[in-house]
Design an enzyme around this catalytic site. Structure first.
Site, PDB file in Angstrom:
ATOM      1  CG  HIS A 238     -24.060 -42.690  26.264  1.00 12.73           C
ATOM      2  ND1 HIS A 238     -23.095 -42.662  25.290  1.00 12.73           N
ATOM      3  CD2 HIS A 238     -23.595 -41.947  27.297  1.00 12.73           C
ATOM      4  CE1 HIS A 238     -22.091 -41.906  25.721  1.00 12.73           C
ATOM      5  NE2 HIS A 238     -22.371 -41.457  26.911  1.00 12.73           N
TER       6      HIS A 238
ATOM      7  NE  ARG B 156     -22.834 -39.785  30.556  1.00 12.40           N
ATOM      8  CZ  ARG B 156     -22.501 -40.650  31.520  1.00 12.40           C
ATOM      9  NH1 ARG B 156     -23.301 -40.829  32.554  1.00 12.40           N
ATOM     10  NH2 ARG B 156     -21.373 -41.328  31.441  1.00 12.40           N
TER      11      ARG B 156
ATOM     12  CD  GLU C  38     -14.784 -37.024  27.672  1.00 19.22           C
ATOM     13  OE1 GLU C  38     -15.369 -38.070  27.962  1.00 19.22           O
ATOM     14  OE2 GLU C  38     -15.374 -35.959  27.442  1.00 19.22           O
TER      15      GLU C  38
ATOM     16  CG  ASP D  67     -15.573 -41.040  25.425  1.00 21.84           C
ATOM     17  OD1 ASP D  67     -15.812 -41.833  24.501  1.00 21.84           O
ATOM     18  OD2 ASP D  67     -16.417 -40.256  25.873  1.00 21.84           O
TER      19      ASP D  67
ATOM     20  CB  CYS E  90     -17.377 -38.505  36.034  1.00 17.28           C
ATOM     21  SG  CYS E  90     -16.819 -37.924  34.433  1.00 17.28           S
TER      22      CYS E  90
HETATM   23  C1  PEP Z   1     -16.688 -40.809  29.956  1.00 17.62           C
HETATM   24  O1  PEP Z   1     -16.302 -40.791  28.782  1.00 17.62           O
HETATM   25  O2  PEP Z   1     -16.142 -41.488  30.849  1.00 17.62           O
HETATM   26  C2  PEP Z   1     -17.867 -40.028  30.347  1.00 17.62           C
HETATM   27  C3  PEP Z   1     -18.230 -39.905  31.595  1.00 17.62           C
HETATM   28  O3  PEP Z   1     -18.600 -39.486  29.343  1.00 17.62           O
HETATM   29  P1  PEP Z   1     -19.655 -40.301  28.434  1.00 17.62           P
HETATM   30  O4  PEP Z   1     -19.746 -41.698  28.951  1.00 17.62           O
HETATM   31  O5  PEP Z   1     -20.957 -39.584  28.528  1.00 17.62           O
HETATM   32  O6  PEP Z   1     -19.038 -40.217  27.089  1.00 17.62           O
HETATM   33 MG    MG Z   2     -17.073 -39.252  27.463  1.00 17.29          MG
END
Ligand code: PEP
Ligand code: MG
Length: 586
Positions: A198, A305, A439, A463, A510
């Protein structure tokens, strides 16, 4: 680390995870639990230093009490007794007196005095076979770490840097990131990390250059060192020479000219050459980014987010949250903002949420599971989102859905919150789209069942890839296996798109792959209706879509699906991208 010393400058090579170049001094964030330096203080600084420490003890006390209350809610009072022991250690009068006396006598900063004293207590118990005493050792360690973190947090709250800096850190968690004064941060240079962590996602979101896997730089660099950070090539250059700076200046001028050309068309729709609209929206994490997101040409926000606002203030009131969500909604109006409900857990840990460390947080209490387990938090967020929906177009989606029951349960709670607000006479929007993130492979495989419960799907490939191939998105050793074009991943995406089409609902990606223009032909060919990307990539992805033909992309995607080899898939989409919009790769 590869270090190539030269007379005037030193170069480290790492992995580029967010493009751009920054030239500034560095600020080195030391690891939380490194032994603090025994920094001397003046007699007139003693009281302020002790006050800082007492404040850290106070915040730790509130934190432990909140954990204790949460545990009583979850499991009854028996398990919560452990926190009684923690509070006793925290409030031990003899420790407090000894720390105060030592700081006054030796005139050494309280961080070092407290840490050393607690280590002495730990050393006395460490390695003992008696299980009771060993538990006490762990209790002291836990309390010490909490206090040290708050001592450090206190310092972060009062910015340690007045001038813009490049942050150098061993690792940067999402909670570290939210504590930084982001208006002063020009880039991130990190020892650990991966492209899908992240911290990297945030850097891209804020359009800041970031380079990870710069091993040992925390030891080699000192706060105040001048550096140039190259997020395109993955370089960190200490004391860049005049020649190097001139080279970068000319490169920057060329890049600006290319960006200007894309900027002009950014608000035009993204329709393929043969007439298919593939919407391009943006991802966001912070309210302060929203103006940039709106200006990027994004149709709307496909993923907000919300964990980052939560980590900024885990005790925030419903009113504060409603105000934040409303501000974001108003900035994007008339465009929609799709807020994802809290996806805490994994690498986005709120220490107050869980009372004990999980052996495998990415397979643990994360996303919708944690929200459904902490209804007080979940209700507060849902009510705040519903209140924001009165001021613009709001969508709500649930993260880490593994099956249809979680969606039903979350929707039931949302309906309950809506009823309550209506009874209270509070206005809420009429047309709130509800979505599920796809995901987890189980969600993709049962997408046809979930589709009947929601208005849209948003595929979280970050994910989905890690869970499908069993490859930790943060682990650099297996990073080579983290492949978006793995046939299993593509099959799950296609399955989800087909289920959405059958149910007549929209489907977006996304995850970070949506921002990668090399993959745009394949994603368009797989039938995605929308791509939600990093704000800085919106104009590029829109440009890519306009240059493609849906028919060609479909044919290519079919070939890729039949071939069943991830390298072939990647090469096919890449070569179509290079042929159709070579200007994006110059
Ligand atoms: C993902 O998993 O693609 C997603 C957008 O969520 P994050 O990256 O915040 O886990
Ligand atoms: Mg995710």
């Amino acid at each position: 680390m590869s270090e190539l010393p030269s007379a005037a400058e030193q170069i480290w090579k790492g992995l580029a995870v967010s493009p751009g170049v920054a030239h500034a001094i560095v600020h080195v964030l030391k690891d939380h639990f490194d032994e603090p330096d025994a920094t001397p203080i003046e007699p007139d600084q003693v009281e302020a230093d002790l006050a800082r420490w007492r404040k850290a003890l106070e915040v730790t006390q509130t934190e432990i009490e909140a954990l204790q209350a949460a545990m009583i809610n979850e499991q009854g009072s028996g398990e919560a007794e452990i926190f009684e022991a923690h509070l006793l250690i925290l409030n031990d009068n003899s420790i407090r007196k000894q720390v105060e006396r030592t700081v006054r006598d030796l005139l050494i900063c309280v961080d070092a005095v407290y840490y050393r004293l607690m280590c002495k207590h730990m050393d006395a118990l460490r390695g003992l076979s008696d299980s009771y005493l060993r538990e006490r050792y762990l209790d002291i360690k836990d309390v010490t770490h909490r206090v040290m973190r708050h001592l450090r947090g206190e310092m972060l709250d009062h910015p340690m840097f007045d001038d813009p800096v490049i942050i150098v850190a061993h690792d940067l968690t999402p909670s570290d990131t939210v504590q930084l004064d982001r208006s002063k941060v020009l880039g991130f240079a990190i020892e650990m990390g991966s492209a899908n962590a992240h911290a990297a996602i945030i850097a891209r979101s804020l359009s800041l250059p970031a380079v990870v896997r710069l091993h040992n730089i925390c030891d080699d660099l000192h706060s105040g060192d001048p550096v140039l950070l190259d997020g395109d090539e993955g370089l960190l250059i200490r004391r860049p020479s005049a020649e190097t700076l001139a080279k970068y200046r000319s490169r920057e001028a060329q890049a600006d000219a290319r960006e200007d050309a894309l900027h002009v068309t950014r608000h035009q729709p993204s329709i393929t050459g043969d007439g298919c609209l593939v919407k391009v929206s943006a991802n966001a994490e912070f309210i302060e980014e929203m103006a940039v997101v709106r200006d990027s040409g994004a149709e709307h926000v496909g993923l907000f987010r919300t964990e980052f606002l939560h980590l900024e203030d885990p005790d925030a009131s419903e009113d504060w949250l409603a105000d934040c969500y409303t501000r974001a909604t108003k900035i994007m109006a008339p465009g929609e903002v799709i807020f994802r409900t809290l996806d805490l857990g994994g690498d986005k840990m709120d220490p107050r949420m869980t009372s004990e460390e999980e052996p495998n947080p990415f397979l643990g209490w994360r996303g919708i599971r944690a929200s459904l387990g902490r209804r007080d938090l979940f209700r507060r967020q849902l009510r705040a989102l519903l209140r924001a929906s009165a001021h613009g177009k709001v969508g709500i989606m649930f993260p880490m859905v593994s099956g249809v029951e979680e969606v039903r349960e979350a929707r039931a709670l949302l309906d309950q919150c809506a009823q309550e607000l209506m009874h209270e006479g509070v206005a809420i929007g009429e047309d709130i789209a509800i979505g599920a993130m796809i995901e987890i492979p189980s969600a993709a495989v049962s997408a046809d069942l979930i589709a009947t419960e929601v208005d849209f799907f948003s595929i979280g490939t970050n994910d989905l890839i890690q869970y499908t191939i069993a490859v930790d998105r943060l682990n650099e050793r297996v990073a080579g296996l983290y492949q978006p074009t793995h046939p299993a991943v593509l099959r799950l995406i296609r399955m989800t798109v087909e289920a959405a089409n059958k149910a007549g609902i929209r489907v977006c990606i996304c995850g970070e792959v949506a921002s990668d223009v090399e993959l745009t032909p394949l994603l368009v060919g797989l039938g995605l209706h929308e791509l939600s990307v990093t704000a800085g990539q919106v104009s590029r992805v829109k440009h890519a879509v306009r240059k493609l033909s849906l028919a060609d992309c479909r044919t290519m995607a079919e070939e890729v699906m039949c071939h069943g080899c991830m390298t072939n898939g990647y090469e096919k989409t890449r070569s179509m991208a290079m042929a159709k919009y070579p200007e994006l790769f110059e």
